[in-house]
Enzyme design. Structure first.
Site, PDB file in Angstrom:
ATOM      1  N   GLN A  31       0.831  -1.210   0.000  1.00  9.02           N
ATOM      2  CA  GLN A  31       0.000   0.000   0.000  1.00  9.02           C
ATOM      3  C   GLN A  31       0.861   1.253   0.000  1.00  9.02           C
ATOM      4  O   GLN A  31       2.073   1.198   0.210  1.00  9.02           O
ATOM      5  CB  GLN A  31      -0.887   0.016   1.257  1.00  9.02           C
ATOM      6  CG  GLN A  31      -0.094  -0.091   2.565  1.00  9.02           C
ATOM      7  CD  GLN A  31      -0.866  -0.739   3.695  1.00  9.02           C
ATOM      8  OE1 GLN A  31      -2.083  -0.745   3.702  1.00  9.02           O
ATOM      9  NE2 GLN A  31      -0.163  -1.289   4.667  1.00  9.02           N
ATOM     10  N   HIS A  62      -9.017   3.260  19.696  1.00 12.53           N
ATOM     11  CA  HIS A  62      -8.174   2.217  20.294  1.00 12.53           C
ATOM     12  C   HIS A  62      -8.672   1.802  21.683  1.00 12.53           C
ATOM     13  O   HIS A  62      -8.636   0.617  22.030  1.00 12.53           O
ATOM     14  CB  HIS A  62      -6.708   2.688  20.333  1.00 12.53           C
ATOM     15  CG  HIS A  62      -6.127   2.785  18.953  1.00 12.53           C
ATOM     16  ND1 HIS A  62      -5.569   3.938  18.446  1.00 12.53           N
ATOM     17  CD2 HIS A  62      -6.067   1.873  17.948  1.00 12.53           C
ATOM     18  CE1 HIS A  62      -5.170   3.724  17.204  1.00 12.53           C
ATOM     19  NE2 HIS A  62      -5.454   2.485  16.878  1.00 12.53           N
ATOM     20  N   ASP A  86      -0.136   0.568  13.464  1.00 11.35           N
ATOM     21  CA  ASP A  86       0.248   1.835  14.115  1.00 11.35           C
ATOM     22  C   ASP A  86       0.559   1.659  15.589  1.00 11.35           C
ATOM     23  O   ASP A  86       1.168   2.541  16.208  1.00 11.35           O
ATOM     24  CB  ASP A  86      -0.858   2.893  13.904  1.00 11.35           C
ATOM     25  CG  ASP A  86      -2.225   2.365  14.338  1.00 11.35           C
ATOM     26  OD1 ASP A  86      -2.396   2.071  15.533  1.00 11.35           O
ATOM     27  OD2 ASP A  86      -3.101   2.221  13.467  1.00 11.35           O
ATOM     28  N   GLU A 106       0.625  -8.327  11.525  1.00 10.54           N
ATOM     29  CA  GLU A 106       0.447  -7.165  10.634  1.00 10.54           C
ATOM     30  C   GLU A 106       1.090  -7.520   9.293  1.00 10.54           C
ATOM     31  O   GLU A 106       2.235  -7.970   9.241  1.00 10.54           O
ATOM     32  CB  GLU A 106       1.117  -5.939  11.285  1.00 10.54           C
ATOM     33  CG  GLU A 106       1.449  -4.779  10.364  1.00 10.54           C
ATOM     34  CD  GLU A 106       0.241  -4.124   9.681  1.00 10.54           C
ATOM     35  OE1 GLU A 106      -0.661  -3.656  10.378  1.00 10.54           O
ATOM     36  OE2 GLU A 106       0.235  -4.099   8.428  1.00 10.54           O
ATOM     37  N   ASP A 137       0.077 -12.295   6.615  1.00 15.57           N
ATOM     38  CA  ASP A 137      -1.361 -12.096   6.418  1.00 15.57           C
ATOM     39  C   ASP A 137      -2.130 -12.678   7.615  1.00 15.57           C
ATOM     40  O   ASP A 137      -2.011 -13.871   7.912  1.00 15.57           O
ATOM     41  CB  ASP A 137      -1.763 -12.804   5.109  1.00 15.57           C
ATOM     42  CG  ASP A 137      -3.237 -12.632   4.782  1.00 15.57           C
ATOM     43  OD1 ASP A 137      -3.983 -11.997   5.563  1.00 15.57           O
ATOM     44  OD2 ASP A 137      -3.647 -13.136   3.719  1.00 15.57           O
ATOM     45  N   GLY A 138      -2.924 -11.844   8.256  1.00 12.20           N
ATOM     46  CA  GLY A 138      -3.674 -12.281   9.435  1.00 12.20           C
ATOM     47  C   GLY A 138      -4.701 -13.350   9.120  1.00 12.20           C
ATOM     48  O   GLY A 138      -5.039 -14.166   9.980  1.00 12.20           O
ATOM     49  N   ASP A 155      -8.038  -5.122  14.044  1.00  8.28           N
ATOM     50  CA  ASP A 155      -7.813  -3.683  13.827  1.00  8.28           C
ATOM     51  C   ASP A 155      -7.530  -3.502  12.340  1.00  8.28           C
ATOM     52  O   ASP A 155      -6.393  -3.278  11.913  1.00  8.28           O
ATOM     53  CB  ASP A 155      -6.633  -3.227  14.689  1.00  8.28           C
ATOM     54  CG  ASP A 155      -6.485  -1.723  14.698  1.00  8.28           C
ATOM     55  OD1 ASP A 155      -7.265  -1.034  14.019  1.00  8.28           O
ATOM     56  OD2 ASP A 155      -5.560  -1.236  15.390  1.00  8.28           O
ATOM     57  N   ASP A 158     -10.414  -0.421   5.878  1.00  5.59           N
ATOM     58  CA  ASP A 158     -11.686  -0.620   5.172  1.00  5.59           C
ATOM     59  C   ASP A 158     -11.669  -1.956   4.416  1.00  5.59           C
ATOM     60  O   ASP A 158     -10.601  -2.438   4.016  1.00  5.59           O
ATOM     61  CB  ASP A 158     -11.917   0.532   4.177  1.00  5.59           C
ATOM     62  CG  ASP A 158     -12.056   1.868   4.897  1.00  5.59           C
ATOM     63  OD1 ASP A 158     -12.438   1.866   6.079  1.00  5.59           O
ATOM     64  OD2 ASP A 158     -11.753   2.905   4.282  1.00  5.59           O
TER      65      ASP A 158
HETATM   66  N1  SAM Z   1      -7.925   2.089  12.677  1.00  9.45           N
HETATM   67  C1  SAM Z   1      -7.772   1.784  11.341  1.00  9.45           C
HETATM   68  C2  SAM Z   1      -8.867   2.100  10.440  1.00  9.45           C
HETATM   69  O1  SAM Z   1      -9.875   1.411  10.427  1.00  9.45           O
HETATM   70  O2  SAM Z   1      -8.772   3.097   9.756  1.00  9.45           O
HETATM   71  C3  SAM Z   1      -7.045   0.492  11.108  1.00  9.45           C
HETATM   72  C4  SAM Z   1      -5.621   0.802  11.367  1.00  9.45           C
HETATM   73  S1  SAM Z   1      -4.365  -0.314  11.158  1.00  9.45           S
HETATM   74  C5  SAM Z   1      -3.133   0.795  10.532  1.00  9.45           C
HETATM   75  C6  SAM Z   1      -4.777  -1.352   9.800  1.00  9.45           C
HETATM   76  C7  SAM Z   1      -3.625  -2.260   9.424  1.00  9.45           C
HETATM   77  O3  SAM Z   1      -4.125  -3.498   8.942  1.00  9.45           O
HETATM   78  C8  SAM Z   1      -2.710  -1.713   8.341  1.00  9.45           C
HETATM   79  O4  SAM Z   1      -1.465  -1.430   8.899  1.00  9.45           O
HETATM   80  C9  SAM Z   1      -2.638  -2.825   7.288  1.00  9.45           C
HETATM   81  O5  SAM Z   1      -1.335  -3.016   6.776  1.00  9.45           O
HETATM   82  C10 SAM Z   1      -3.105  -4.034   8.090  1.00  9.45           C
HETATM   83  N2  SAM Z   1      -3.704  -5.105   7.292  1.00  9.45           N
HETATM   84  C11 SAM Z   1      -4.490  -4.998   6.196  1.00  9.45           C
HETATM   85  N3  SAM Z   1      -4.835  -6.215   5.738  1.00  9.45           N
HETATM   86  C12 SAM Z   1      -4.240  -7.124   6.579  1.00  9.45           C
HETATM   87  C13 SAM Z   1      -4.219  -8.542   6.614  1.00  9.45           C
HETATM   88  N4  SAM Z   1      -4.876  -9.282   5.723  1.00  9.45           N
HETATM   89  N5  SAM Z   1      -3.501  -9.131   7.607  1.00  9.45           N
HETATM   90  C14 SAM Z   1      -2.828  -8.395   8.524  1.00  9.45           C
HETATM   91  N6  SAM Z   1      -2.807  -7.036   8.518  1.00  9.45           N
HETATM   92  C15 SAM Z   1      -3.524  -6.410   7.568  1.00  9.45           C
END
Ligand code: SAM
Length: 283
Positions: A31, A62, A86, A106, A137-138, A155, A158
């Protein structure tokens, strides 16, 4: 010259903030990561054009994502965080002395590194001895886990691209398996004004997997509509009943949003949000 950042929050809606400085900008394999300093909200993390967290209002998101499920559990020890690079969610989890381990998964290591550099107020807990962070990947990570965690916090950004699967039925089935027999999860669930189909679909799915499902609300000014929802699925404890008697006191921790009364009140839903929860699960 004035510089303004605009997020397209919905096809007919944009949020525009005055930028004091662009602190960082890069494109990773996953990204685009941008950190801005803004006049109204302070420093802001933006991923692929969408605001993730700002210094001014991140505490609401949070605190509510972490403390509602953790305080609902009678003896939480092991927590899994999916996403959340974050660090704001981990910071809140680690306020609980009874938590023994936090595993964070993450997908993008650069989000953690950039947050450590530019958002130290959020990314302040990665060196805690109870923390371990995996960069993968989570969705794949949680698939193979069985009865390992008391609390799981999703967390997620979108529900598009690599995050779309974090809102799928298969993912919540994996969370069910990964939780212990009295486990509970919470996940951010977008705006009840703008994401009604998503909330209907995911709530219906989760309530057909978990014996207890609930939706709760918080006010977050920089998220679309400023009116945000969180979804919980629980095997035993009902988070709508408020914090467990055994929950550690959060008083004196410097929290700015969460308290036990608000925990209960957050589950009181307006009529139009209640209506979203009455849909049947689709196969
Ligand atoms: N509070 C936030 C929001 O809804 O706007 C979410 C914040 S946090 C930064 C979201 C994180 O999820 C990102 O750092 C992104 O890289 C991570 N992410 C996205 N898809 C993911 C996945 N499949 N597995 C693990 N992490 C993921």
């Amino acid at each position: 010259m004035e510089v303004w950042f605009t997020e397209q929050q919905h096809p007919g809606l944009r949020l525009t903030c005055k930028v004091l400085q662009t602190l960082h900008r890069e494109t990773t394999p996953f990204q685009e990561i941008v950190v801005l300093d803004t006049e109204q909200f302070g420093r802001m993390l933006v991923l692929d054009g969408a605001i993730q967290a700002t210094i001014a209002d991140e505490f609401v998101y949070h605190e509510m994502l972490a403390h509602v499920p953790i305080c609902s559990h009678h003896h939480p020890k092991d927590v899994l965080i999916i996403g959340g690079g974050d660090g704001g969610c981990a910071r809140e989890v680690l306020r609980h002395q009874q938590i023994g381990s936090v595993t964070q998964v993450e997908i993008d290591q650069r989000v953690v590194e950039v947050s450590k550099q530019f958002l130290p107020e959020l990314a302040c807990s990665f060196d805690d001895p109870r923390m371990s962070v995996c960069f993968e990947d989570g969705i794949a990570f949680v698939k193979d886990r069985e009865a390992c965690y008391d609390v799981i916090l999703v967390d997620a950004p979108d529900p598009v691209g690599m995050a779309a699967g974090l809102f799928s039925r298969e993912f919540y089935e994996s969370l069910y398996r990964a939780l212990r027999q009295d486990g509970i999860f919470a996940a951010q669930m977008e705006s009840p004004f703008f994401d009604q189909e998503l909330i209907e679909r995911v709530y219906a799915g989760v309530s057909s997997i978990f014996p207890i499902a609930g939706l709760y609300l918080a006010s977050i000014p920089t998220y679309p509509s400023g009116f945000w929802s969180f979804l919980t699925g629980s095997k035993q404890y009902d988070p709508a009943q408020g914090p467990a008697k055994t929950a550690g006191s959060m008083a004196g921790q410097g929290l700015r949003y969460y308290n036990p009364e608000l925990h209960r009140a957050a589950f009181v839903l307006p009529q139009f949000v209640q209506a979203l929860l009455k849909q049947e699960a689709k196969p």
